[in-house]
Motif scaffolding. Structure first.
Motif, short mmCIF file in Angstrom:
data_model
loop_
_atom_site.label_atom_id
_atom_site.label_comp_id
_atom_site.label_asym_id
_atom_site.label_seq_id
_atom_site.Cartn_x
_atom_site.Cartn_y
_atom_site.Cartn_z
N ASN A 166 0.79 -1.24 0.00
CA ASN A 166 0.00 0.00 0.00
C ASN A 166 0.82 1.28 0.00
OD1 ASN A 166 0.99 0.00 2.64
ND2 ASN A 166 -0.88 -0.91 3.47
N GLY A 167 2.13 1.16 -0.03
CA GLY A 167 2.97 2.37 -0.04
C GLY A 167 3.30 2.90 1.35
N SER A 168 3.08 2.06 2.38
CA SER A 168 3.40 2.49 3.75
C SER A 168 4.87 2.88 3.87
CB SER A 168 3.16 1.34 4.73
OG SER A 168 1.79 1.13 4.91
N LEU A 169 5.16 3.90 4.67
CA LEU A 169 6.54 4.28 4.94
C LEU A 169 7.27 3.09 5.55
CD1 LEU A 169 6.38 7.81 6.63
CD2 LEU A 169 7.26 7.24 4.36
N GLU A 170 8.44 2.82 5.03
CA GLU A 170 9.32 1.76 5.57
C GLU A 170 8.60 0.43 5.78
OE1 GLU A 170 11.52 3.25 8.95
OE2 GLU A 170 12.36 4.90 7.78
N ASN A 171 7.64 0.13 4.89
CA ASN A 171 6.90 -1.14 4.95
C ASN A 171 6.16 -1.37 6.27
OD1 ASN A 171 8.33 -1.52 2.52
ND2 ASN A 171 8.36 -3.74 2.81
N ILE A 172 5.81 -0.29 6.94
CA ILE A 172 5.20 -0.45 8.27
C ILE A 172 3.78 -1.04 8.17
CG2 ILE A 172 4.29 0.83 10.27
CD1 ILE A 172 6.79 2.63 10.03
N ALA A 173 3.56 -2.13 8.88
CA ALA A 173 2.25 -2.80 8.90
C ALA A 173 1.57 -2.64 10.25
CB ALA A 173 2.41 -4.28 8.60
N GLY A 174 2.37 -2.35 11.30
CA GLY A 174 1.78 -2.19 12.63
C GLY A 174 2.72 -1.43 13.55
N VAL A 175 2.14 -0.63 14.43
CA VAL A 175 2.94 0.17 15.38
C VAL A 175 2.32 0.10 16.77
CG1 VAL A 175 3.65 1.84 13.59
CG2 VAL A 175 1.64 2.33 14.99
N CYS A 176 3.06 0.63 17.74
CA CYS A 176 2.49 0.78 19.08
C CYS A 176 2.85 2.16 19.62
CB CYS A 176 2.97 -0.32 20.02
SG CYS A 176 4.73 -0.31 20.35
N ASN A 177 2.24 2.52 20.74
CA ASN A 177 2.54 3.82 21.35
C ASN A 177 3.85 3.70 22.14
OD1 ASN A 177 1.63 2.22 23.45
ND2 ASN A 177 0.41 3.82 24.40
N ALA A 178 4.30 4.82 22.69
CA ALA A 178 5.61 4.83 23.36
C ALA A 178 5.62 3.91 24.58
CB ALA A 178 5.98 6.25 23.76
N SER A 179 4.49 3.82 25.29
CA SER A 179 4.51 2.97 26.48
C SER A 179 4.13 1.51 26.19
CB SER A 179 3.67 3.57 27.60
OG SER A 179 2.50 4.12 27.10
N LYS A 180 3.89 1.21 24.90
CA LYS A 180 3.71 -0.17 24.42
C LYS A 180 2.52 -0.90 25.05
CE LYS A 180 8.40 -0.28 22.87
NZ LYS A 180 9.66 -0.90 22.62
N ASN A 181 1.43 -0.12 25.25
CA ASN A 181 0.19 -0.75 25.69
C ASN A 181 -0.92 -0.59 24.65
OD1 ASN A 181 0.36 2.07 26.52
ND2 ASN A 181 -1.61 1.77 27.53
N VAL A 182 -0.68 0.23 23.61
CA VAL A 182 -1.69 0.43 22.56
C VAL A 182 -1.05 0.04 21.22
CG1 VAL A 182 -3.26 2.06 21.45
CG2 VAL A 182 -2.70 2.34 23.88
N PHE A 183 -1.78 -0.80 20.48
CA PHE A 183 -1.23 -1.36 19.24
C PHE A 183 -2.20 -1.17 18.09
CE2 PHE A 183 0.12 -3.68 22.94
CZ PHE A 183 1.50 -3.74 22.79
N GLY A 184 -1.64 -1.04 16.89
CA GLY A 184 -2.48 -0.98 15.70
C GLY A 184 -1.79 -1.70 14.58
#
Lengths: 85, 231
Positions: free
Chosen positions: B181-199
């Motif tokens: 889909n053209g995501s930056l750096e092939n990113i498929a999923g990330v989390c927040n800084a404190s690593k309790n929220v994911f997408g």
């Protein structure tokens, strides 16, 4: 007082707009190869009640920031016109 | 552990998630209607894929202001866990719980197919239980999945190991051909800084039942469950 707002929301300049790119490409097929850099956004109109123009501006600005535009990917601008009863 | 699956008008992967967590993984699951504010004691919130509020204005933009999201945002800000899949990822970005945004695919097409992806870090509960370098085959189905974040934000994500998954080819190589889909750096999923929220954009819940011929997605959910049991 009541105003109408005309709001334009556009993808940020730095971002690829694939829709605009596809439309740019089709301009050639129309024989309009002079037209380039098509970018496609949204136009939103709304009414806002406020005691004066600056309060109306503040309300529309808040609506843009909180909901109508996502400033990570879009920019917005708007103009207000007073509705005369 | 009690999971809560949020149901918006237009959600269409809610039942798949409920089935996966209840019937396959044997967990307790609550359905959380978008108009409610009670999380019913759920410790881990799952935000499903679909087209909440018809994707009007922008994907996730309207869902983000629904009553249940006020409670979800509060839950996450207190360190509670949440995972958004596909439209759920878009909603969590719109809510400001995850960095970045999801733009129209660079192809301008809705892409529905199996893709390969790999964990980019083992520092999260979604990926800690995966074998290192394990290539997972997971389906995607989205029109707006092109992950974007500003250069500064992207730098922070990489430094803090907040990129959880990247699209890769079947051999595990990150290259542009494997980027659907053209995501930056092939990113498929990330989390927040404190690593309790994911997408994440790929759908592990669609690759969890043996009857579907692919259970790679289940490994991600099992990683969550195993991390929770250890913790």
């Amino acid at each position: 007082m009541e105003f109408t707002a005309e709001i334009d929301i556009m993808p940020l300049d730095a971002l690829l707009d694939p829709q605009g790119k596809a439309v740019s490409g089709s301009m050639k097929n129309l024989g309009l190869s002079e037209i380039t850099n098509v970018r496609i956004g949204k136009h939103i109109t709304l009414k806002v009640k406020a005691k004066d123009k600056s309060e109306a501006e503040a309300k529309v600005d808040e609506a843009c920031k909180k909901l109508l535009a996502n400033q990570i990917m879009e920019k917005y601008s708007f103009s207000l016109k007073e509705l005369v009863a | 552990m009690k999971f809560g699956v949020v149901v918006f008008p237009g959600s269409n992967c809610d039942e798949d998630l409920i089935y996966t967590f209840e019937s396959i993984l044997g967990q307790e699951v609550a359905r959380l209607w978008h108009k409610d504010t009670d999380l019913q004691g759920a410790e881990f919130i799952l935000i499903p894929g679909g087209f909440s509020y018809g994707d009007y204005l922008r994907s996730g933009a309207i869902a983000r202001f629904s009553p249940i999201m006020t409670s979800v945002i509060d839950h996450c800000n207190k360190g509670g866990f949440a995972l958004g899949i596909c439209n759920g990822f878009q909603i969590l970005c719109e809510a400001g719980l995850l960095p970045g945004a999801l733009l129209h695919n660079d192809s301008q097409k809705f892409v529905c197919k199996n893709v390969f992806m790999k964990a980019a870090t083992s520092s999260t509960i979604l990926s800690s239980g995966l074998e290192p370098d394990k290539v997972l085959k997971i389906p995607i189905a989205h029109g707006e999945g092109r992950y974007y974040a500003s250069t500064q934000e992207l730098k922070k994500l990489n430094e803090n190991q907040q990129v959880v998954f990247r699209y890769c080819d079947k051999d595990g190589l990150f290259n542009s051909d494997a980027n659907p889909n053209g995501s930056l750096e092939n990113i498929a999923g990330v989390c927040n800084a404190s690593k309790n929220v994911f997408g994440m954009m790929p759908h592990p819940e669609r690759a969890s039942d043996i009857a579907l011929g692919n259970t790679d997605g289940r490994l991600i959910f099992e990683s969550i469950l195993n991390s929770m049991m250890v913790a």
